[in-house]
Scaffold this motif. Structure first.
Motif, PDB file in Angstrom:
ATOM      1  N   LEU A 183       2.418   9.975   8.814  1.00  0.00           N
ATOM      2  CA  LEU A 183       3.250   9.214   7.968  1.00  0.00           C
ATOM      3  C   LEU A 183       2.503   7.703   8.167  1.00  0.00           C
ATOM      4  N   ASN A 184       2.045   7.278   9.439  1.00  0.00           N
ATOM      5  CA  ASN A 184       1.372   5.991   9.588  1.00  0.00           C
ATOM      6  C   ASN A 184       0.177   5.980   8.606  1.00  0.00           C
ATOM      7  N   ILE A 185      -0.733   7.178   8.585  1.00  0.00           N
ATOM      8  CA  ILE A 185      -1.799   7.095   7.650  1.00  0.00           C
ATOM      9  C   ILE A 185      -1.229   6.929   6.204  1.00  0.00           C
ATOM     10  N   ALA A 186      -0.298   7.564   5.799  1.00  0.00           N
ATOM     11  CA  ALA A 186       0.190   7.708   4.562  1.00  0.00           C
ATOM     12  C   ALA A 186       0.655   6.280   4.295  1.00  0.00           C
ATOM     13  N   ALA A 187       1.320   5.635   5.209  1.00  0.00           N
ATOM     14  CA  ALA A 187       2.009   4.261   4.878  1.00  0.00           C
ATOM     15  C   ALA A 187       0.963   3.273   4.851  1.00  0.00           C
ATOM     16  N   LYS A 188      -0.095   3.416   5.547  1.00  0.00           N
ATOM     17  CA  LYS A 188      -1.306   2.262   5.483  1.00  0.00           C
ATOM     18  C   LYS A 188      -2.182   2.626   4.148  1.00  0.00           C
ATOM     19  N   ALA A 189      -2.184   3.811   3.677  1.00  0.00           N
ATOM     20  CA  ALA A 189      -2.888   4.104   2.271  1.00  0.00           C
ATOM     21  C   ALA A 189      -2.068   3.572   1.192  1.00  0.00           C
ATOM     22  N   TYR A 190      -0.792   3.630   1.472  1.00  0.00           N
ATOM     23  CA  TYR A 190       0.097   3.133   0.429  1.00  0.00           C
ATOM     24  C   TYR A 190       0.029   1.522   0.351  1.00  0.00           C
ATOM     25  N   GLN A 191      -0.078   0.979   1.412  1.00  0.00           N
ATOM     26  CA  GLN A 191      -0.056  -0.583   1.443  1.00  0.00           C
ATOM     27  C   GLN A 191      -1.125  -0.875   0.925  1.00  0.00           C
ATOM     28  N   LYS A 192      -2.312  -0.305   1.321  1.00  0.00           N
ATOM     29  CA  LYS A 192      -3.663  -0.745   0.719  1.00  0.00           C
ATOM     30  C   LYS A 192      -3.749  -0.602  -0.888  1.00  0.00           C
ATOM     31  N   ARG A 193      -2.971   0.591  -1.320  1.00  0.00           N
ATOM     32  CA  ARG A 193      -3.067   0.902  -2.678  1.00  0.00           C
ATOM     33  C   ARG A 193      -2.292  -0.066  -3.602  1.00  0.00           C
ATOM     34  N   LYS A 194      -1.123  -0.673  -2.854  1.00  0.00           N
ATOM     35  CA  LYS A 194      -0.275  -1.632  -3.498  1.00  0.00           C
ATOM     36  C   LYS A 194      -1.142  -3.020  -3.490  1.00  0.00           C
ATOM     37  N   ILE A 195      -1.891  -3.251  -2.396  1.00  0.00           N
ATOM     38  CA  ILE A 195      -2.389  -4.657  -2.444  1.00  0.00           C
ATOM     39  C   ILE A 195      -3.652  -4.554  -3.432  1.00  0.00           C
ATOM     40  N   GLU A 196      -4.183  -3.557  -3.645  1.00  0.00           N
ATOM     41  CA  GLU A 196      -5.350  -3.153  -4.733  1.00  0.00           C
ATOM     42  C   GLU A 196      -4.719  -3.572  -5.917  1.00  0.00           C
ATOM     43  N   GLU A 197      -3.729  -2.889  -6.184  1.00  0.00           N
ATOM     44  CA  GLU A 197      -3.096  -2.941  -7.500  1.00  0.00           C
ATOM     45  C   GLU A 197      -2.478  -4.792  -7.961  1.00  0.00           C
ATOM     46  N   PHE A 198      -1.899  -5.025  -6.840  1.00  0.00           N
ATOM     47  CA  PHE A 198      -1.607  -6.585  -6.962  1.00  0.00           C
ATOM     48  C   PHE A 198      -2.723  -7.335  -7.209  1.00  0.00           C
ATOM     49  N   LYS A 199      -4.041  -7.159  -6.598  1.00  0.00           N
ATOM     50  CA  LYS A 199      -5.247  -7.811  -6.806  1.00  0.00           C
ATOM     51  C   LYS A 199      -5.567  -7.773  -8.152  1.00  0.00           C
ATOM     52  N   GLU A 200      -5.457  -6.469  -8.843  1.00  0.00           N
ATOM     53  CA  GLU A 200      -5.598  -6.310 -10.176  1.00  0.00           C
ATOM     54  C   GLU A 200      -4.897  -7.037 -11.222  1.00  0.00           C
ATOM     55  N   GLU A 201      -3.687  -7.008 -10.935  1.00  0.00           N
ATOM     56  CA  GLU A 201      -2.781  -7.938 -11.816  1.00  0.00           C
ATOM     57  C   GLU A 201      -3.021  -9.488 -11.725  1.00  0.00           C
ATOM     58  N   ILE A 202      -3.403  -9.899 -10.605  1.00  0.00           N
ATOM     59  CA  ILE A 202      -3.675 -11.169 -10.162  1.00  0.00           C
ATOM     60  C   ILE A 202      -5.105 -11.522 -11.228  1.00  0.00           C
ATOM     61  N   THR A 203      -5.909 -10.677 -11.088  1.00  0.00           N
ATOM     62  CA  THR A 203      -7.281 -10.760 -11.710  1.00  0.00           C
ATOM     63  C   THR A 203      -7.035 -10.881 -13.449  1.00  0.00           C
ATOM     64  N   ILE A 204      -6.025  -9.982 -13.731  1.00  0.00           N
ATOM     65  CA  ILE A 204      -5.674 -10.189 -15.357  1.00  0.00           C
ATOM     66  C   ILE A 204      -5.125 -11.310 -15.602  1.00  0.00           C
ATOM     67  N   ALA A 205      -3.881 -11.930 -14.786  1.00  0.00           N
ATOM     68  CA  ALA A 205      -3.129 -12.930 -15.100  1.00  0.00           C
ATOM     69  C   ALA A 205      -4.362 -14.263 -14.994  1.00  0.00           C
ATOM     70  N   TYR A 206      -5.179 -14.199 -14.019  1.00  0.00           N
ATOM     71  CA  TYR A 206      -6.123 -15.360 -13.947  1.00  0.00           C
ATOM     72  C   TYR A 206      -6.889 -15.562 -15.041  1.00  0.00           C
ATOM     73  N   LEU A 207      -7.648 -14.504 -15.522  1.00  0.00           N
ATOM     74  CA  LEU A 207      -8.592 -14.518 -16.673  1.00  0.00           C
ATOM     75  C   LEU A 207      -7.683 -14.760 -17.954  1.00  0.00           C
ATOM     76  N   ASN A 208      -6.451 -14.143 -18.180  1.00  0.00           N
ATOM     77  CA  ASN A 208      -5.801 -14.761 -19.101  1.00  0.00           C
ATOM     78  C   ASN A 208      -5.470 -16.026 -19.303  1.00  0.00           C
ATOM     79  N   SER A 209      -5.047 -16.625 -18.153  1.00  0.00           N
ATOM     80  CA  SER A 209      -4.713 -18.122 -18.230  1.00  0.00           C
ATOM     81  C   SER A 209      -6.014 -18.952 -18.454  1.00  0.00           C
TER      82      SER A 209
END
Length: 89
Positions: free
Chosen positions: A6-32
């Motif tokens: 469960l701990n491994i799955a939770a850490k993987a989920y958190q890492k995936r969410k951070i990477e998705e957020f970084k991707e969204e920030i990158t798109i918004a940054y380049l757009n602006s």
């Protein structure tokens, strides 16, 4: 599922969410950035994208009460706020 799994799955989920957020920030940054360039307006340069992305997922420093008060004073002055003194009777 064991607690370890469960701990491994939770850490993987958190890492995936951070990477998705970084991707969204990158798109918004380049757009602006391109919008500003297209409109031809001269604004203060934004923080570098790498700096923004590197700050995501890190813990922030905890400010002392004095540091918070100083930051509020700076923001107040920057935004043209007024200092009102409440009289004590």
């Amino acid at each position: 599922m064991t607690p370890r799994e469960l701990n491994i799955a939770a850490k993987a989920y958190q890492k995936r969410k951070i990477e998705e957020f970084k991707e969204e920030i990158t798109i918004a940054y380049l757009n602006s950035y391109w919008t500003i360039a297209w409109l031809g307006k001269r604004h203060q340069q934004p923080r570098p994208l790498k700096e923004i992305l590197n700050s995501i997922g890190r813990e922030r420093k905890i400010m002392t009460d004095e540091q918070m008060l100083e930051r509020v004073k700076q923001l107040n002055a920057l935004l043209g706020g007024e200092v009102k003194v409440v009289g004590s009777s």
